[in-house]
Motif scaffolding. Structure first.
Motif, mmCIF file in Angstrom:
data_model
loop_
_atom_site.group_PDB
_atom_site.id
_atom_site.type_symbol
_atom_site.label_atom_id
_atom_site.label_comp_id
_atom_site.label_asym_id
_atom_site.label_seq_id
_atom_site.Cartn_x
_atom_site.Cartn_y
_atom_site.Cartn_z
ATOM 1 N N PRO A 88 29.063 124.851 73.394
ATOM 2 C CA PRO A 88 30.318 125.162 72.702
ATOM 3 C C PRO A 88 30.976 123.951 72.053
ATOM 4 O O PRO A 88 31.477 124.046 70.929
ATOM 5 C CB PRO A 88 31.191 125.734 73.833
ATOM 6 C CG PRO A 88 30.221 126.309 74.804
ATOM 7 C CD PRO A 88 29.043 125.375 74.774
ATOM 8 N N GLY A 376 25.600 126.888 70.783
ATOM 9 C CA GLY A 376 26.757 126.415 70.038
ATOM 10 C C GLY A 376 26.900 126.967 68.643
ATOM 11 O O GLY A 376 28.020 127.067 68.134
ATOM 12 N N LEU A 382 31.709 128.964 66.354
ATOM 13 C CA LEU A 382 32.732 128.414 67.242
ATOM 14 C C LEU A 382 33.509 127.314 66.540
ATOM 15 O O LEU A 382 32.971 126.565 65.738
ATOM 16 C CB LEU A 382 32.087 127.842 68.513
ATOM 17 C CG LEU A 382 31.389 128.835 69.446
ATOM 18 C CD1 LEU A 382 30.678 128.096 70.561
ATOM 19 C CD2 LEU A 382 32.380 129.838 70.026
ATOM 20 N N ALA A 387 35.833 127.327 71.422
ATOM 21 C CA ALA A 387 35.032 126.624 72.424
ATOM 22 C C ALA A 387 35.879 126.245 73.628
ATOM 23 O O ALA A 387 35.402 126.287 74.776
ATOM 24 C CB ALA A 387 34.415 125.367 71.807
#
Length: 488
Positions: A88, A376, A382, A387
């Motif tokens: 993230p 991610g 994100l 995140a």
């Protein structure tokens, strides 16, 4: 003759160009083999080191082989599981993938060595009754089969790009070997049932909590007339919640092996840290917000550092806890060979813990980027705020699950959090923003294009989760029967 010399030089240049092309082609083909080659060298080095200290005898041969398989398991845990902590933050552009690898490697190793368990259940959290496999020889091969099966399954999951629970993989391995060794009655089925329930509870709880935090940030900060004024009010509180949650998380999960504080005391510690952090961060956020534009992209500046710290803390706690998935069965084998018993609990030698800690870091550095990129970037888009919600939900969910006594997977929680923020964004755009559009703007085709969660990854990951325990169990049972046949 001059013409002949010129012709010879042209021929030589063509030959050299062919050699250069051949070298480039060889380098291109061999590049994917570099990481597996280094991993193989690491496993061989572990085997040679253990053989040098223990000597090569019939009794120590299984220990040497188990050390190599334990290193292989640690490499796979580092390649697969650690991506959930760093993915993230990398996807939000809060750190580069290179810095994420370095920070994660340091924190994972520190967590494993400083807070890794001094005592571990040899039957992997009570999955199989110790008396069912009391014979040392049978017990050793059961643990060896479980370790190898778990490692092979995680390796396969990493290859197809599916983040899975390494805890569930090793539990399935132990369960399969236990059934093959002593029948279905040897398995603690209530514990297995709780683990199966966690397949559903972990991602749902993580997703719901992440979505709730994202909804709060959207309504209280992002969609307000003065974003910076709202951020000065709420961001210090959110960072305080994060700090307090991680303080309780580390006290409860990451440091419980060296300092057993219990749930009540860890929550009190978390509350104190949360209040102090919120008070300290209020003037800091006020200074950071000076000069920023009144738009949601400015929030990246305010959430970036907390997001990096949360990823580092998650890695530390992960190293402290999940290193046991690699070294637990190995420590059990060492204990059984040295003492001739399959005791209910064993001490983990320092050299065994070093194999696990180094294996996590090496596996992460060699193979981690693939899963970090998937977690991610490829599941859903994100940013720093989303995140942050994922990282915070992971810690909060573990606290809630510990309070309820539910066995949960950190992998399932983190991935569930990512899906949670993605599906919440879809719902928000469809339900809230979609109400402002006319019917022509809300056609099925346009709604399909607004999907922000990749369905292919959703189905792949879900399928991998569902079959992790049965697949590793079947593989472990087969390996155990094969090893036992040659042993006898």
């Amino acid at each position: 003759m001059p013409g002949t010399d010129l012709k010879s030089w042209k021929t030589l240049n063509k030959d050299l160009a062919r050699f250069a092309s051949l070298e480039q082609a060889a380098a291109y083909v061999s590049r994917p083999l570099v990481a597996p080659g280094i991993a193989l060298a690491f496993m061989v080095l572990v085997g040679l080191t253990v053989a040098g200290f223990a000597g090569i005898t019939p009794a120590t041969a299984i220990v040497i082989a188990a050390a190599v398989v334990g290193a292989y398991m640690a490499l796979n845990i580092g390649a697969n599981d650690v991506a959930n902590n760093m993915g993230p933050a990398v996807g939000a552009r809060a750190m580069t993938i290179g810095s994420a690898l370095i920070i994660a490697a340091i924190c994972e190793t520190a967590g494993a060595l400083l807070a890794g368990g001094e005592v571990v259940s040899t039957i992997s959290r009570g999955i199989v009754a110790p008396e069912a496999v009391a014979q040392p020889g049978v017990f050793v091969w059961a643990m060896f089969s479980a370790l190898l099966a778990g490692a092979l399954w995680i390796n396969l999951a990493t290859w197809i790009g599916a983040p899975v629970s390494t805890t569930h993989a090793i539990v399935g391995g132990v369960m399969g070997a236990g059934i093959a060794a002593a029948g279905f009655s040897a398995v603690n089925w209530p514990t297995v049932g709780a683990i199966v329930a966690s397949w559903v509870i972990s991602p749902l709880l993580g997703g719901v909590i992440a979505a709730m935090f994202l909804a709060f940030i959207k309504t209280r900060i992002i969609y307000t007339p003065d974003i910076l004024h709202s951020a000065r009010r709420w961001v210090p509180l959110l960072i305080g919640i994060m700090a307090g949650t991680f303080a309780a998380y580390l006290a409860l999960k990451g440091l419980s092996k060296v300092w057993d504080v219990g749930l009540g005391l860890s929550l009190q510690l978390g509350l104190v840290v949360a209040v102090l952090t919120a008070l300290v961060m209020r003037p800091i956020i006020a200074r950071q917000s000076v000069g920023l534009e009144n738009r949601k992209k400015s929030l990246k500046e305010l959430f970036a550092i907390p997001l990096v710290l949360s990823a580092a803390l998650l890695s530390f706690a992960h190293g402290a806890n999940d290193v046991a998935n690699a070294v637990g069965p190995l420590a059990a084998i060492v204990h059984a060979v040295q003492d001739g018993t399959s005791g209910d609990q064993v001490q983990i030698p320092l050299w065994v813990m070093l194999i696990g800690a180094l294996g996590l870091s090496v596996g992460l550095l060699l193979f981690g980027p693939k899963l970090i990129n998937i977690v991610g970037n490829e599941i859903t888009r994100l940013n720093a705020v989303r995140a942050y919600c994922v990282a915070l939900s992971a810690a909060v969910t573990v606290i809630i699950a510990s309070w309820l006594g539910l066995p949960v997977s950190s992998t399932h929680i983190a991935i569930g959090g990512i899906f949670g923020v993605g599906f919440f964004r879809e719902w928000y755009h469809e339900k809230i923003i979609g109400e402002r559009r006319d019917d022509t703007e809300s056609s099925p085709e346009l709604r399909r294009r607004r999907k922000v969660v990749r369905r292919t990854h959703f189905t792949t990951i879900l399928a991998a989760w569902v079959i992790t325990v049965p697949a590793s169990a079947l593989l472990s049972a087969g390996l155990f029967l094969l090893f036992l046949r040659f042993w006898h």
